[in-house]
Every structure is written in C-alpha cells, then in structure tokens.
Scaffold this motif. Structure first.
Motif, mmCIF file in Angstrom:
data_model
loop_
_atom_site.group_PDB
_atom_site.id
_atom_site.type_symbol
_atom_site.label_atom_id
_atom_site.label_comp_id
_atom_site.label_asym_id
_atom_site.label_seq_id
_atom_site.Cartn_x
_atom_site.Cartn_y
_atom_site.Cartn_z
ATOM 1 N N THR A 55 36.457 31.432 36.773
ATOM 2 C CA THR A 55 37.726 31.116 36.125
ATOM 3 C C THR A 55 38.870 31.632 36.998
ATOM 4 N N PRO A 56 40.096 31.163 36.742
ATOM 5 C CA PRO A 56 41.235 31.712 37.483
ATOM 6 C C PRO A 56 41.354 33.231 37.347
ATOM 7 N N GLU B 140 42.634 26.702 39.576
ATOM 8 C CA GLU B 140 41.238 26.317 39.363
ATOM 9 C C GLU B 140 40.450 26.495 40.655
ATOM 10 N N ASP C 198 38.285 24.606 41.978
ATOM 11 C CA ASP C 198 38.167 23.388 42.784
ATOM 12 C C ASP C 198 39.270 23.279 43.826
#
Length: 171
Positions: A29-30, A103, A105
């Motif tokens: 997660t961030p 994020e 990604d």
C-alpha cells in the motif's frame, strides 16, 4: 569474453535488480511504501525511486539520450516537489519523506520502463564500447564498463535495503 557474454552478464544483472525491486514492493500500500523504520530510515518508495533514478540518469548519460523520467513523463506522473534532475543523491531526511507514491504500480511502472531502456541500450553494445571513457572527472577516468557495473552495484544495494524493509513490514 565475447560481446554476447559481456552484454548477457549485464542484462542478467539488471534483470536481477528488477526481480528484487518487484519482490520488495509488489502488493504494498502507499502507507507501507512510505513507512520509515524508526521514523527516519529510507522508505521502500524512496529506495526504489532513487535506485531507478540513478540507473535512468547514468544509463541515459552514457547512451546520449534523454532520461526516461522526463522523456516518458514519469516526472509529471509522480509530481514530486523535487527538481526533474534530482536523483536522490545526498537527500536530507525531509527530502526522503517527500518521495511518496499514490500506488505501487506507478513506482514499478517507472522502474520497468527504465529497465527496458537500460537493457535495450546494453544489448546494442559491442566489446570495443566497454573501454570508452565516459567520465573524466575521476582518476583514473571512468569507462563505460565501470559505470555500468557501478550502476548495478548501487542498484542491488538499494534493492536489498528495500527487501530488508519489506521483511520488517511482513514480520
């Protein structure tokens, strides 16, 4: 050593960096990416961003091309409060904290784009290229071979640090 062997070794090393980066960051997660052990250590987000920026900067320089960071607009996608030329070298604790991602990604996408550009460049090298002096500010001057090995060494160290932090998060 043949060119095929030289380039294959460097491509394998870059692939290993990518593998460790993905193992360290994938699925986080961030908040996990931004976690700083003890409140001040380098976060996974910063470590992966920094090692990728160093690779991008150094490989683009020796290849004589624009960095992926700006050429593909990753600087705008990240929207960090840092100069586009910043690669994280000498960052203060405050600057480390400014490197956050919305994020995983985004972080891995940038790394993968730099990895592709680096591998493409390395695959196009010939034996005679490795002895080319790329930086005369050092004594002895730095050759392309030395610069590329330095990038791999620095990247693996930071990827290992990110993997260590990931292990602490998973514990």
């Amino acid at each position: 050593m043949s060119t095929e062997t030289s380039t294959a070794l460097l491509v394998d090393a870059l692939d290993r960096v990518r593998e460790v980066v993905h193992q360290a960051a994938d699925g986080l997660t961030p908040d996990q990416l931004s976690h700083r052990v003890g409140g001040s250590a380098n976060s996974i987000a910063w470590l992966v961003w920094h090692l990728t920026r160093v690779q991008d900067d150094h490989v683009a320089d020796v290849a004589g091309v624009e960095q992926v960071w700006t050429a593909q607009g990753w600087n705008r996608k990240f929207a960090l409060p840092l100069d586009d030329a910043d690669i994280g070298y000498g960052h203060t604790s405050e600057q480390v904290g400014q490197v956050t991602v919305a994020e995983v990604d985004l972080l891995l996408g940038y790394h993968d784009a730099v990895h592709r550009a680096s591998v493409d460049y390395v695959r196009g090298l010939a034996d005679e290229d490795f002895g080319r002096v790329v930086d005369e500010r050092w004594d002895p001057p730095v050759t392309l071979a030395v610069r590329l090995v330095s990038v791999v060494s620095d990247d693996l160290q930071h990827a290992g640090q990110a993997a260590f932090v990931r292990g602490l998060l998973d514990a």
